[in-house]
Design a protein around this motif. Structure first.
Motif, short mmCIF file in Angstrom:
data_model
loop_
_atom_site.label_atom_id
_atom_site.label_comp_id
_atom_site.label_asym_id
_atom_site.label_seq_id
_atom_site.Cartn_x
_atom_site.Cartn_y
_atom_site.Cartn_z
N GLN A 57 -5.11 -2.05 -5.39
CA GLN A 57 -5.55 -1.62 -4.06
C GLN A 57 -6.82 -2.32 -3.61
O GLN A 57 -7.06 -2.46 -2.41
N THR A 113 1.89 1.72 -3.64
CA THR A 113 0.81 2.25 -4.49
C THR A 113 0.54 3.72 -4.17
O THR A 113 0.18 4.50 -5.05
N PHE A 121 0.83 -1.20 0.00
CA PHE A 121 0.00 0.00 0.00
C PHE A 121 0.87 1.26 0.00
O PHE A 121 0.53 2.28 -0.59
N HIS A 164 -5.08 8.05 1.24
CA HIS A 164 -4.21 6.88 1.12
C HIS A 164 -3.07 7.11 0.13
O HIS A 164 -2.26 6.23 -0.09
N LEU A 210 -5.47 -5.08 -1.82
CA LEU A 210 -4.75 -4.63 -0.64
C LEU A 210 -5.70 -4.18 0.48
O LEU A 210 -5.38 -4.33 1.65
N ASP A 260 -12.56 3.23 -3.60
CA ASP A 260 -11.47 2.97 -4.53
C ASP A 260 -12.01 2.74 -5.94
O ASP A 260 -11.39 3.16 -6.92
#
Length: 201
Positions: free
Chosen positions: A46, A15, A12, A175, A49, A87
């Motif tokens: 993601q 990314t 993560f 994020h 993830l 996301d």
């Protein structure tokens, strides 16, 4: 188990570094631009993830009881649903819009920044994506900070609980770089401390 607890936040973190930096851009469509394939790839990865991060957080408090541990586990359910939706709506959809626009004449692309704004839901004028983003961030905040509180109650060292709580707070902002990468680094710090055998005197 160790692979998930350390590998998920490490991936993560990566990314987050690969996110398109939108500084100076007034619209996400312009920020993604020709980097749409990377953007789509990042947000596809993601989705996996998010699941693995939920498992990692659950494993950190496995076996613990009490209100904080239970609150963390309930929040994880909301995190799984709403962060995945966030996301997909804000991440994947904007990448697909940008990729579609690359093949259109400039005149026909004029409407696409507005489409991107509608998907991003940066304010109350777009209540659905805004609500999804708000619940996603709040569920991460509760899941991780409550896990830190449960570990504190179980006598985990402050060198683990403080970074973990900070990961919950900072990661709730975003994020991507810089917030997401800092949050994942703090999460990894906490996981490392918790993985070390405790010495007794």
């Amino acid at each position: 188990r160790m692979l998930v607890v350390f590998g998920a936040p490490a991936a993560f973190l990566v990314t987050g570094l690969l996110h398109v930096v939108a500084a100076g851009d007034t619209n996400l469509y312009a920020a993604v631009g020709d980097r749409a394939p990377l953007w789509i790839g990042v947000h596809t990865v993601q989705l996996l993830l998010i699941l693995l991060m939920a498992v990692a957080i659950y494993w950190l408090t496995e076996g613990l009881t009490g209100p904080a541990a239970q609150s963390s586990r309930v929040a994880l359910l909301f995190y799984l649903v709403f962060y995945s939706a966030f996301d997909a709506v804000v991440g994947l959809s904007n990448g697909l819009v940008a990729q579609y626009g690359r093949g259109l004449p400039a005149a026909e692309q004029a409407v696409l920044p507005g489409v991107s704004d509608a998907l991003s839901g940066g304010g109350l004028d777009q209540p659905v994506p805004f609500a999804i983003a708000l619940i996603a961030s709040a569920s991460w905040l509760v899941a991780v900070t409550a896990a830190a509180a449960a570990l504190h109650r179980a006598a985990a060292p402050p060198s683990a609980t403080i970074p973990l709580a900070l990961a919950g707070v900072i990661g709730a902002v975003d994020h991507a770089l810089p917030f997401g990468t800092i949050a994942m680094a703090l999460f990894l710090t906490a996981a490392y401390v918790l993985s070390r055998p405790r010495t007794t005197r």
